[in-house]
Design an enzyme around this catalytic site. Structure first.
Site, PDB file in Angstrom:
ATOM      1  N   CYS A  25       0.756  -0.866   0.058  1.00 41.07           N
ATOM      2  CA  CYS A  25       0.074   0.063   0.008  1.00 41.07           C
ATOM      3  C   CYS A  25       0.881   1.353  -0.019  1.00 41.07           C
ATOM      4  CB  CYS A  25      -0.958  -0.162   1.459  1.00 41.07           C
ATOM      5  SG  CYS A  25      -2.499   0.909   0.805  1.00 41.07           S
ATOM      6  N   HIS A  39      -3.194  -5.625   2.864  1.00 39.28           N
ATOM      7  CA  HIS A  39      -3.069  -5.796   4.015  1.00 39.28           C
ATOM      8  C   HIS A  39      -3.438  -6.978   4.836  1.00 39.28           C
ATOM      9  CE1 HIS A  39      -1.606  -1.593   4.348  1.00 39.28           C
ATOM     10  NE2 HIS A  39      -2.735  -1.352   3.784  1.00 39.28           N
TER      11      HIS A  39
END
Ligand code: GLN
Length: 253
Positions: A100, A201
């Site tokens: 990310c 994640h």
């Protein structure tokens, strides 16, 4: 298996104090444990702002996620201090897992929804521009890595950035569930040389032990290690399967 003397396997954690959200630390634990369980001497080097200590020893770098605020706090250090030794380490065969916010800063730039521009280090051929809507939820990806078994990757995304790949990068895989890189081209993540970027994640690696081993194996080839002994991944893969089932249920509604 490593020779009689314990062979080292070193993880370099970029900005552990700032770029570490949604359980990203679990990736560090997974890489270290899976090496240790195979008899390697697993070592962690924490690479906060202002330090480049021992980066040449690192086998796999981890660059976790962070909100725009944390990205603003690290990008100057990344360009000024980390970029040269990181590029050298990757040229020498070290791997990178970037999630990310870390993924975004390894590209050409990350532009926030407010128009603030954070230059990246252009290690991967991607660019990211944030939109107003956040992409939040479970992600299932059919991976573009032939040796992976299973072929799927599961995780969780929470980002406003829309990432678009240039010709030097290829997608990590196709999104079966979730928005992936940008919510429009049906792709997730990025593979370029030994660098793997993703929006997943979760944390990612505990539920994707096959991807953890892919990263460890790829980084250890240069040290003469071409195979890793098998581990009992029944618990990890049960968690992986649970998310696949949850995704199938979500899609059938
Ligand atoms: N701030 C970036 C975004 O919103 C990255 C967020 C993250 O690392 N989860 O896209």
């Amino acid at each position: 298996m490593p020779r009689s003397k314990k062979q080292a396997f070193t993880v370099g954690w970029l900005y552990p104090d700032l770029m570490n959200i949604y359980g990203d630390r679990g990736n560090i634990l997974t890489l270290l444990k899976r090496a240790e369980w195979r008899g390697f001497e697993a070592k962690l080097i924490e690479l906060g702002r202002g330090t480049t200590q021992q980066m040449e020893e690192v086998d796999v770098f981890f660059f976790g996620g962070g909100q725009d605020r944390e990205q603003a706090l690290v990008y100057a250090d990344l360009l000024e201090f980390k970029q040269p030794p990181l590029e050298q380490a990757v040229r020498n065969g070290a791997g990178v897992l970037a999630v990310c916010g870390g993924y975004q800063l390894l590209g050409h730039y990350y532009q926030t929804a407010d128009g603030e521009l954070f230059p990246g280090i252009a290690m991967i051929d991607v660019k990211t521009e944030a939109g107003k809507r956040r992409f939040i939820g479970d992600v299932v990806v059919d991976a573009n890595i032939d040796t992976l078994n299973p072929k799927t990757l599961v995780g969780f995304e929470n980002h406003s950035g829309r990432t678009f790949l240039g010709p030097k990068a290829r997608p990590l895989g196709k999104t079966r569930l979730g928005s992936g890189n940008n919510g429009s081209d049906g792709m997730e993540g990025c593979l370029q040389g030994t660098v793997l970027g993703t929006y997943m994640h979760g944390s990612l690696l505990p539920k994707n032990p096959h991807l953890a081993d892919y990263l460890i194996r790829s980084a250890l080839i240069r040290r003469g290690v071409d195979e890793l002994s098998p581990l009992d991944d029944s618990v990890e893969l049960a968690a992986h399967e649970r998310i696949l089932q949850r995704a199938q249920h979500a899609q059938s509604r």
